[in-house]
Design a protein around this motif. Structure first.
Motif, PDB file in Angstrom:
ATOM      1  N   GLU A 102       0.827  -1.209   0.000  1.00 61.01           N
ATOM      2  CA  GLU A 102       0.000   0.000   0.000  1.00 61.01           C
ATOM      3  C   GLU A 102       0.858   1.255   0.000  1.00 61.01           C
ATOM      4  O   GLU A 102       0.560   2.227  -0.705  1.00 61.01           O
ATOM      5  N   VAL A 103       1.927   1.214   0.794  1.00 59.96           N
ATOM      6  CA  VAL A 103       2.827   2.367   0.838  1.00 59.96           C
ATOM      7  C   VAL A 103       3.432   2.603  -0.546  1.00 59.96           C
ATOM      8  O   VAL A 103       3.500   3.735  -1.029  1.00 59.96           O
ATOM      9  N   GLY A 104       3.820   1.499  -1.206  1.00 59.05           N
ATOM     10  CA  GLY A 104       4.398   1.614  -2.540  1.00 59.05           C
ATOM     11  C   GLY A 104       3.418   2.231  -3.521  1.00 59.05           C
ATOM     12  O   GLY A 104       3.796   3.007  -4.393  1.00 59.05           O
ATOM     13  N   ARG A 105       2.120   1.892  -3.358  1.00 56.46           N
ATOM     14  CA  ARG A 105       1.112   2.411  -4.268  1.00 56.46           C
ATOM     15  C   ARG A 105       0.867   3.900  -4.021  1.00 56.46           C
ATOM     16  O   ARG A 105       0.534   4.655  -4.919  1.00 56.46           O
ATOM     17  N   LEU A 106       1.045   4.333  -2.760  1.00 57.50           N
ATOM     18  CA  LEU A 106       0.709   5.699  -2.387  1.00 57.50           C
ATOM     19  C   LEU A 106       1.848   6.685  -2.615  1.00 57.50           C
ATOM     20  O   LEU A 106       1.609   7.859  -2.896  1.00 57.50           O
ATOM     21  N   ALA A 107       3.101   6.199  -2.498  1.00 59.04           N
ATOM     22  CA  ALA A 107       4.245   7.107  -2.518  1.00 59.04           C
ATOM     23  C   ALA A 107       4.255   7.947  -3.796  1.00 59.04           C
ATOM     24  O   ALA A 107       4.274   7.409  -4.895  1.00 59.04           O
ATOM     25  N   GLY A 108       4.205   9.255  -3.636  1.00 57.87           N
ATOM     26  CA  GLY A 108       4.218  10.161  -4.777  1.00 57.87           C
ATOM     27  C   GLY A 108       2.912  10.213  -5.539  1.00 57.87           C
ATOM     28  O   GLY A 108       2.812  10.888  -6.558  1.00 57.87           O
ATOM     29  N   GLN A 109       1.892   9.489  -5.075  1.00 55.40           N
ATOM     30  CA  GLN A 109       0.641   9.365  -5.837  1.00 55.40           C
ATOM     31  C   GLN A 109      -0.576   9.853  -5.051  1.00 55.40           C
ATOM     32  O   GLN A 109      -1.703   9.639  -5.486  1.00 55.40           O
ATOM     33  N   ILE A 110      -0.349  10.472  -3.905  1.00 52.85           N
ATOM     34  CA  ILE A 110      -1.508  10.798  -3.059  1.00 52.85           C
ATOM     35  C   ILE A 110      -2.479  11.730  -3.779  1.00 52.85           C
ATOM     36  O   ILE A 110      -3.688  11.561  -3.700  1.00 52.85           O
ATOM     37  N   GLN A 111      -1.937  12.688  -4.538  1.00 47.26           N
ATOM     38  CA  GLN A 111      -2.834  13.631  -5.210  1.00 47.26           C
ATOM     39  C   GLN A 111      -3.651  12.957  -6.306  1.00 47.26           C
ATOM     40  O   GLN A 111      -4.722  13.436  -6.666  1.00 47.26           O
ATOM     41  N   ALA A 112      -3.116  11.846  -6.846  1.00 46.81           N
ATOM     42  CA  ALA A 112      -3.815  11.176  -7.941  1.00 46.81           C
ATOM     43  C   ALA A 112      -4.854  10.180  -7.445  1.00 46.81           C
ATOM     44  O   ALA A 112      -5.648   9.676  -8.226  1.00 46.81           O
ATOM     45  N   GLN A 113      -4.858   9.893  -6.139  1.00 42.97           N
ATOM     46  CA  GLN A 113      -5.780   8.889  -5.605  1.00 42.97           C
ATOM     47  C   GLN A 113      -7.159   9.496  -5.389  1.00 42.97           C
ATOM     48  O   GLN A 113      -7.272  10.666  -5.029  1.00 42.97           O
ATOM     49  N   PRO A 114      -8.210   8.686  -5.566  1.00 41.30           N
ATOM     50  CA  PRO A 114      -9.531   9.177  -5.191  1.00 41.30           C
ATOM     51  C   PRO A 114      -9.592   9.404  -3.687  1.00 41.30           C
ATOM     52  O   PRO A 114      -9.040   8.610  -2.923  1.00 41.30           O
ATOM     53  N   ALA A 115     -10.213  10.497  -3.262  1.00 35.03           N
ATOM     54  CA  ALA A 115     -10.456  10.728  -1.845  1.00 35.03           C
ATOM     55  C   ALA A 115     -11.941  11.015  -1.705  1.00 35.03           C
ATOM     56  O   ALA A 115     -12.510  11.666  -2.564  1.00 35.03           O
ATOM     57  N   GLY A 116     -12.536  10.533  -0.647  1.00 33.43           N
ATOM     58  CA  GLY A 116     -13.991  10.648  -0.510  1.00 33.43           C
ATOM     59  C   GLY A 116     -14.480  12.072  -0.353  1.00 33.43           C
ATOM     60  O   GLY A 116     -15.083  12.410   0.647  1.00 33.43           O
ATOM     61  N   ALA A 117     -14.248  12.935  -1.333  1.00 33.46           N
ATOM     62  CA  ALA A 117     -14.758  14.310  -1.335  1.00 33.46           C
ATOM     63  C   ALA A 117     -14.298  15.028  -2.599  1.00 33.46           C
ATOM     64  O   ALA A 117     -13.436  14.562  -3.307  1.00 33.46           O
ATOM     65  N   ALA A 118     -14.908  16.179  -2.896  1.00 30.06           N
ATOM     66  CA  ALA A 118     -14.473  16.977  -4.034  1.00 30.06           C
ATOM     67  C   ALA A 118     -14.806  18.433  -3.727  1.00 30.06           C
ATOM     68  O   ALA A 118     -15.525  18.722  -2.781  1.00 30.06           O
ATOM     69  N   SER A 119     -14.290  19.359  -4.524  1.00 27.93           N
ATOM     70  CA  SER A 119     -14.534  20.770  -4.233  1.00 27.93           C
ATOM     71  C   SER A 119     -15.946  21.143  -4.658  1.00 27.93           C
ATOM     72  O   SER A 119     -16.529  20.505  -5.543  1.00 27.93           O
ATOM     73  N   PRO A 120     -16.522  22.188  -4.040  1.00 26.93           N
ATOM     74  CA  PRO A 120     -17.876  22.596  -4.414  1.00 26.93           C
ATOM     75  C   PRO A 120     -17.954  23.019  -5.883  1.00 26.93           C
ATOM     76  O   PRO A 120     -18.996  22.861  -6.509  1.00 26.93           O
ATOM     77  N   TRP A 121     -16.843  23.517  -6.419  1.00 31.07           N
ATOM     78  CA  TRP A 121     -16.870  23.924  -7.816  1.00 31.07           C
ATOM     79  C   TRP A 121     -17.063  22.721  -8.729  1.00 31.07           C
ATOM     80  O   TRP A 121     -17.760  22.792  -9.729  1.00 31.07           O
ATOM     81  N   ALA A 122     -16.456  21.606  -8.337  1.00 32.98           N
ATOM     82  CA  ALA A 122     -16.626  20.399  -9.148  1.00 32.98           C
ATOM     83  C   ALA A 122     -18.082  19.960  -9.138  1.00 32.98           C
ATOM     84  O   ALA A 122     -18.628  19.540 -10.154  1.00 32.98           O
ATOM     85  N   VAL A 123     -18.728  20.110  -7.968  1.00 27.80           N
ATOM     86  CA  VAL A 123     -20.135  19.744  -7.874  1.00 27.80           C
ATOM     87  C   VAL A 123     -20.956  20.632  -8.797  1.00 27.80           C
ATOM     88  O   VAL A 123     -21.775  20.148  -9.595  1.00 27.80           O
ATOM     89  N   ALA A 124     -20.711  21.933  -8.705  1.00 27.30           N
ATOM     90  CA  ALA A 124     -21.460  22.873  -9.535  1.00 27.30           C
ATOM     91  C   ALA A 124     -21.243  22.550 -11.010  1.00 27.30           C
ATOM     92  O   ALA A 124     -22.203  22.472 -11.789  1.00 27.30           O
ATOM     93  N   ALA A 125     -19.989  22.285 -11.374  1.00 24.23           N
ATOM     94  CA  ALA A 125     -19.683  21.991 -12.767  1.00 24.23           C
ATOM     95  C   ALA A 125     -20.370  20.703 -13.205  1.00 24.23           C
ATOM     96  O   ALA A 125     -20.932  20.630 -14.304  1.00 24.23           O
ATOM     97  N   ALA A 126     -20.374  19.705 -12.304  1.00 23.00           N
ATOM     98  CA  ALA A 126     -21.009  18.430 -12.647  1.00 23.00           C
ATOM     99  C   ALA A 126     -22.495  18.642 -12.901  1.00 23.00           C
ATOM    100  O   ALA A 126     -23.056  18.124 -13.868  1.00 23.00           O
ATOM    101  N   VAL A 127     -23.131  19.436 -12.048  1.00 24.56           N
ATOM    102  CA  VAL A 127     -24.558  19.697 -12.214  1.00 24.56           C
ATOM    103  C   VAL A 127     -24.811  20.373 -13.556  1.00 24.56           C
ATOM    104  O   VAL A 127     -25.720  19.996 -14.302  1.00 24.56           O
ATOM    105  N   ILE A 128     -23.978  21.361 -13.885  1.00 24.14           N
ATOM    106  CA  ILE A 128     -24.154  22.074 -15.159  1.00 24.14           C
ATOM    107  C   ILE A 128     -24.032  21.103 -16.332  1.00 24.14           C
ATOM    108  O   ILE A 128     -24.864  21.096 -17.239  1.00 24.14           O
ATOM    109  N   VAL A 129     -23.006  20.243 -16.270  1.00 22.04           N
ATOM    110  CA  VAL A 129     -22.796  19.300 -17.376  1.00 22.04           C
ATOM    111  C   VAL A 129     -23.992  18.358 -17.503  1.00 22.04           C
ATOM    112  O   VAL A 129     -24.468  18.075 -18.599  1.00 22.04           O
TER     113      VAL A 129
END
Lengths: 118, 343
Positions: A80-107
């Protein structure tokens, strides 16, 4: 440069100290050596050790205290550590920014309009 | 809009997404749903299951990870709050929780973290076995992901829907097709947090054994031993479980029982040196030096990556045997009740 070097050397020393008790553990082969190709050569051990240090400092950079980050990395497996090292920003995390929500709704609204009215 | 409210809004746009999913599912096939229908037709799953006793933790801002984890941990009898779990999984810089940390936090609480195969049938099998399953959903779109953890607590094959504890909704019904659509982007990621001795319904020997080792490393010795014993109840010949049990008994000083486990392990997999080495070392620790010789030699003869350990075990035993008073040592000496002197 010297600071970097000292850091590296002290990490290596810590690693050697850590490895010491395992190598002389009463001649027993521990279970994790048997499980799923855990048998690492010396280079693998060093790589994993450095990856743990990386993930720990990445977690700290994302707002976790150093004690807490250490405990959290300790609970991860080497794989797991090997999978995460240097990749934390690329991993899904259980949340997103409100702008992404707004954009998703618009799309989605646009998509519905496109499919129904065109 | 300083602080984003994540999952409640997710729930609101979910309705819209259902329509979008319905549109899209018309073009793409849904192999997961087809597999569930096939399992239903072969009567491999109960028609309808709802784990009504699974608790519900309405999630705080961004905290669907801790809430989902608390749901399954408390359901299995662990006293813990989402707030305490946020300390273990929530990542402020990402305003969310990583999958790896969800697994790791289950371990930190003495549970076996079991990641399921990417299969809806497997998720339903676990639910049918009484185990709520955490799933990672993308309730946004692929280019604009909007990740959300929810807990599957039931399903109905005739209505074709799953039941979730999700966000601020205690009992959310989602039809199979949109569920597949939301779940797909996480590559159908699903996990269980399972306290030993209960085994996941979908566990396989190698994967589960590795998961037990990961918990044992954190110091949960008693839990690990229970898990190895549970493994042996399901897979009596499991080499990994026998070795794990033997090592665990050895560490707690129950040497005779440990020797027994290693002996069984050496029979289960006579080609691996580790069982012979550990059997030899355990017999040596019992003072049965002569009995220890044979397995120690066997371990060295088998070689393998841990040959160095086997060699040092053998030479230590040979040194002791040479020092024994009645020095009549044959390769397969049967006598050896005599206790060795203190080293």
């Amino acid at each position: 440069m010297s600071r970097q070097f000292m850091k590296f050397v002290s990490r290596l020393l810590v690693l050697c100290m850590l490895a010491l008790p395992f190598s002389s553990h009463a001649g027993m082969i521990p279970t994790d050596q048997i499980a799923a190709a855990q048998q690492q050569d010396a280079r693998g051990v060093v790589t994993t050790y450095l990856a743990r240090a990386d993930v720990q400092s990445e977690l700290q950079a994302l707002g976790i205290s150093s004690d807490s980050a250490r405990d959290r990395v300790a609970a991860m497996t080497d794989e797991e550590v090997g999978r995460l090292a240097g990749q934390i920003q690329a991993q899904p995390a259980g949340a997103a920014s409100p702008w992404a929500v707004a954009a998703a709704v618009i799309v989605i609204v646009w998509a519905l309009w496109y499919f129904y009215y065109r | 809009m300083s602080a984003g409210r994540f999952c409640p809004q997710g729930a609101r746009i979910a309705g819209l997404l259902l329509l979008a999913a319905a549109l899209l599912s018309g073009c793409a096939g849904l192999p997961q749903v087809d597999a569930v229908r096939a399992a239903r037709d072969r009567d491999q799953l109960p028609r309808r299951v709802e784990l009504a006793d699974v608790p519900f933790f309405p999630q705080q801002e961004h905290h669907c990870g801790p809430a989902a984890l608390a749901t399954v941990l408390v359901a299995s009898g662990t006293a813990i709050t989402p707030e305490a779990l946020a300390e273990q999984v929530y990542l402020p810089g990402r305003e969310g929780s990583l999958q790896v940390e969800m697994l790791a936090a289950a371990r930190r609480n003495g549970h076996i973290a079991w990641q399921l195969a990417p299969s809806l049938v497997d998720v339903l099998r676990e639910v049918a076995a009484g185990n709520p399953v955490i799933v990672l959903l993308n309730v946004g779109l692929r280019p604009m992901p909007f990740w959300h953890y929810a807990v599957v607590i039931g399903y109905d094959l005739d209505k074709g829907e799953v039941l979730l504890r999700s966000g601020d909704q205690r009992r959310k019904r989602v039809p199979f097709a949109p569920f597949d659509f939301f779940w797909r982007d996480s590559k159908y990621w699903a996990m269980l947090a399972m306290p030993p001795p209960r085994l996941p319904a979908t566990a396989n020997e190698a994967g589960y054994g590795t998961a037990v080792v990961a918990v044992e490393r954190l110091g949960y010795a008693a839990e690990a031993r229970q898990a190895y014993e549970a493994m042996l109840a399901r897979w009596p010949e499991s080499y990994l479980a026998l070795m794990g049990l033997g090592n665990s008994l050895h560490a707690s000083g129950r040497l005779a029982a440990a020797a027994d486990a290693f002996r069984r392990a050496s029979l289960a997999k006579p080609t691996d040196a580790a069982a012979f080495n550990n059997l030899a070392q355990t017999l040596a620790d019992l003072g049965q030096w002569r009995e220890a010789l044979e397995p120690a030699r066997q371990a060295v003869a088998l070689g393998g990556p841990l040959l160095e350990t086997s060699q040092s075990t053998l030479s230590a035993i040979e040194r002791e045997v040479a020092r024994l008073p009645a020095n009549k040592v044959r390769k397969s000496s049967k006598k050896g009740e005599k206790k060795a002197r203190n080293p």
